[in-house]
Design a protein around this motif. Sequence first.
Motif: not given
Lengths: 155, 413
Positions: A54, A75, A146-147, A149-151, B198-200, B220, B324, B352-354, B356, B358-359, B361-362, B365, B369
């Motif tokens: 990861l 971000v 499964i994670i 969200g994010s790490i 990962q689960r988003l 982004l 997922d 999930p820890a990428g 790029v 990671m942005d 996924g976040e 979410i 919202e």
Amino acid sequence: MSGDLQRELEDLFAHYAEVIDDGDLERWPEFFTDPSLYRIVSKENWDKKLPMSLMRCESMGMLKDRAFASQKLNVYGPRAWRHFVSQIRARVEGDRIVARSNFVLYETLIEHQPQVLCLGRYLDVLVRQEGKLLFAERICVYDNAIIPGSIVLPV
Amino acid sequence: MTAPADPLGGFVWPAEGDSRAPYWIYLDQGIYRREIERIFEGPTWSYAGLECELPNPGDWKRSTIGEKSVLIVRGKDGVVRGFLNKCAHRGVKLCEEHTGSGEEFMCPYHQWVYDLEGKLMGLPFRRGVKGKGGMPDDFDLSEHGLTPIRVHVRTGAIFATLHADTPDFESYLGETILGFYDRIFSGRKLKLLGYQRQRLAANWKLMLENIKDTCHASLLHVFFVTFGLFRVDNPSKVRMDETGLHTGLVSERGQQELTDGTRQMASFQQHLALQDPRLLDTVREFPGDATVIMHTIWPNLILQQQSNTLATRQIVPRGPGEFDLHWTFFGYEDEPEELTQRRLRQANLMGPAGLVSMDDGEIMIRAQEGMAVDARSAGVIEMGGRDYDNADHMVTDVALRAFYRGYRKVMGL
Ligand SMILES: [Fe+2]
């Protein structure tokens, strides 16, 4: 293993977790040798001997790039992280210390209940340089397939 | 707020048409149920896995089509087949591990045993015990096999469908997208490098949109821009199939110079270099100038060649507000170890820890919202105009408009 070494490792592991949880990410690379190997790996990949991680850093440069990106470039929403580390067991092998411990990492997002982000084992190789114990290898093998969200930070 | 249950009772697509995406399509349970019926269980080919995950006879993997758990199995004859992942007796989930291997499948509850082709081979107490009980005389094993699903294998990747009328895979993809597909899946044997999952907490369509939204990459993803891997002015192409549901997004790596495009980005920081450049030290391994090709293959697959990172991202919907994402990374069996190492290093950008991803996924979410604040308002999709034509730049939402035109047709909205 001597009680002194055990206490030294406990202190080191607590300090490592503190640096991440407190957001002092620029100090995180200081825990490693150069080169070194830092990986976050799922138990699934680990058990099947699949090489994908990861997160994977192989040098001081890569550790610093990751710390910088996590702090300044990526971000993500505000959150709190809290590591819990336990069951540290280590043995001395020549000039290296091979250690294993458990970790749980809780993540708390604003207006959410805390959740377990990942949970697993640290598999470490440490060496002493200028009197200081450093990670030559820190492999974080997490159990949850499964994670959520994010790490966004190193584990 | 929660959206009303009946989509057609309360919701009408905005008058502006495909240049708007109303937020109720991301929030409403009725819309979601219709998506499952018409899209995931409709006449579509869903990505189910890679052949290199089940190289030998008897190998199987568990996968998911829409919300349904399925088994993809390589038979003794080498043929890949698909089944619903449940025992024909009392519905017990047959396989729990992600992958496995064996001669047969046995349900532990009453030990019904199936062969690799899904045929029921036998069950204990069928003839009773000491003349008592047992199955009726007319119980026919051949009527109680595993439920088969249609599977199609094309050069390394496996697709499945739950619908009888799904067209053949090649016409389904169309010539343009098939051309991109064949570039990665050229027939060279694949090497499995591993998974990220990962689960988003976001609607599944946002994942496809994220790829089709070509503008965002240069805004982004500050990491991309900072280190010169992607710039808005890189030569690029947006290509779609006739339905607008599949997309191929092609880009070439540009020069590292400060241009008008990058100057407009609020977050741009000049003169930054990686401390260890190996992270972005890529080699050209495909013919042509494209350094990145992202495919979205309707309805559940993102197939990516991001420099030397090859991966599939499989989308599994879990209600309107959650999905997922299963990443499967691969290389080629005959590649040098040095190239594999590059892939493993560049994978730092993904997942999930990428650095790029990671942005993405976040932000998904956060979009979910934000949209929930007012389900009756709509997203604006007007970058690049209001047309549906293939484009030769990235400063456009054209792939999103084409996508929502296709989506509305399938959904009757
Ligand atoms: Fe993105």
